[in-house]
Design a protein around this motif. Structure first.
Motif, PDB file in Angstrom:
ATOM      1  N   VAL A  37      55.757 -52.463 -74.426  1.00  0.00           N
ATOM      2  CA  VAL A  37      56.589 -52.029 -75.551  1.00  0.00           C
ATOM      3  C   VAL A  37      56.246 -50.583 -75.923  1.00  0.00           C
ATOM      4  N   ILE A  38      54.964 -50.268 -75.979  1.00  0.00           N
ATOM      5  CA  ILE A  38      54.538 -48.904 -76.324  1.00  0.00           C
ATOM      6  C   ILE A  38      55.080 -47.905 -75.308  1.00  0.00           C
ATOM      7  N   ASP A  39      55.022 -48.266 -74.032  1.00  0.00           N
ATOM      8  CA  ASP A  39      55.473 -47.351 -72.976  1.00  0.00           C
ATOM      9  C   ASP A  39      56.959 -47.042 -73.069  1.00  0.00           C
ATOM     10  N   ARG A  40      57.732 -48.020 -73.538  1.00  0.00           N
ATOM     11  CA  ARG A  40      59.177 -47.771 -73.623  1.00  0.00           C
ATOM     12  C   ARG A  40      59.620 -47.359 -75.028  1.00  0.00           C
ATOM     13  N   GLY A  79      57.074 -42.294 -79.438  1.00  0.00           N
ATOM     14  CA  GLY A  79      57.261 -41.834 -80.813  1.00  0.00           C
ATOM     15  C   GLY A  79      57.227 -42.928 -81.855  1.00  0.00           C
ATOM     16  N   ALA A  80      57.255 -44.189 -81.435  1.00  0.00           N
ATOM     17  CA  ALA A  80      57.212 -45.277 -82.416  1.00  0.00           C
ATOM     18  C   ALA A  80      55.848 -45.302 -83.096  1.00  0.00           C
TER      19      ALA A  80
END
Length: 349
Positions: A309-312, A315-316
């Protein structure tokens, strides 16, 4: 994410480093070869021959030295080339980096920072497999995730209520109440009492008791945890502080766990767990290790999914909650120590 370099990282179990057989590992993105020479001495070198950049981990141990099996350059444990076949003169630059390395607590520890700063007193006080008071099993897992995410998981036990409901059998208390968390030298300390409890899967009790757990999470990512089950009312009697573990009636165990960043997005997780000899035997150890195997697999599924999830989601931003105190304190410590390391290098330059 920065990582502290002036620290001792777990590179392997002692048993993994066989005599006269090179062992390859990458830590913090640096390929390293570890070997145990004929005398039993451990050495750790940059895994790259100075001649044609072949991996020294494909080399051959000769006494306490390591020979590159591409063109035969021979390396001393300190990293210097001491022989070049067919050439008498050895250039001064014919050397690779040598890493300080220590064997302790059944682990092989490697210092990833400046060699002159290596301080063995900073090795976390883990409990080895040969400790006389505990009967320990052990294992390891490789993660397709950055080490920081595993550290964060170990620093916030509120996830036990949800991720480990089936394995550890953790109750609502881990998510609904706060543990006592405070800074210690090079880490944080987590303490929790659960009163009037029948225990979890690893600490079952036939009658209501008070259960205590405490762990230190230390630089660079080492968890050392113990605890036990006490008669009802013990938590209040000791002011919800630290009890005398020798008075525990059951459930005293110890686990040593270590997170080692291999590359930017891969990590290795080492762990041991087992009962105190007064509270269990090999059969109890095996039950605990079965629980641990299921629980740590649950963590792996969640954390690797989190990494995806972090990889996609560039900026989150995360949104901290009240349970993130340990995570925040530890990550601030990492940033502080990393900044100090960079500043020292800048001054030296």
């Amino acid at each position: 994410m920065n990582y502290v370099r002036n620290a001792w990282y777990v590179a392997a179990w002692s048993s993994e480093i066989e005599g006269m057989k090179p062992f390859a590992i990458t830590i913090l993105g640096e390929p390293i070869v570890i070997y145990r020479g004929e005398s039993g001495r451990l050495a750790a070198l940059e895994d790259r021959c100075v001649h044609r950049l072949a991996p020294l981990s494909l080399g051959r141990c000769e006494g306490d030295r390591l020979r590159c099996m591409y063109h035969g350059l021979l390396y001393a444990p300190e990293g210097k080339v001491v022989e070049i076949p067919g050439q008498q003169q050895i250039p001064p630059r014919a050397a690779v980096r040598s890493y300080p390395i220590v064997e302790r607590h059944s682990w092989v520890w490697i210092w990833m920072g400046a060699a002159e700063a290596a301080d063995e007193t900073l090795i976390p006080p883990a409990v080895g497999l040969d400790h006389p008071d505990f009967i320990l099993g052990h294992g390891q897992l490789d993660y397709e995730a950055e080490a920081r995410l595993i550290n964060d998981n170990l620093l916030d036990f509120s996830h036990l209520t949800y991720v480990h409901a089936e394995s550890f059998g953790a109750g609502e208390e881990f998510a609904s109440t706060q543990a006592k968390i405070e800074p210690v030298e090079r880490g944080i300390r987590y303490q929790r009492w659960i009163e009037n409890s029948l225990g979890s899967s690893s600490r079952k009790s036939a009658t209501p008791m008070d259960s205590y757990m405490v762990y230190d999470f230390l630089i660079p990512g080492v968890l050392l945890m113990t605890g036990g089950v006490f008669p009802l009312g013990t938590a209040a009697e000791c002011g919800y502080g630290t009890p005398d573990l020798s008075h525990a009636v059951s459930g005293t165990t110890f686990t040593s766990q270590a997170v080692t960043p291999l590359t930017a997005k891969t990590s290795r997780y080492f762990f041991s767990w087992g009962p105190h000899r007064d509270h269990g035997d090999e059969a109890v150890r095996d039950i605990l290790m079965g629980i641990a195997g299921k629980a740590f697999a649950e963590d792996k599924v969640m954390i690797e999914a989190q990494q995806r999830v972090i990889d996609r989601s560039p900026g989150a931003q995360i949104m901290p909650t009240a349970h993130d105190k340990g995570v925040t304190l530890f990550n601030r410590l990492i940033e502080k120590l990393s900044r100090e390391e960079r500043e020292r290098v800048g001054i030296a330059a």
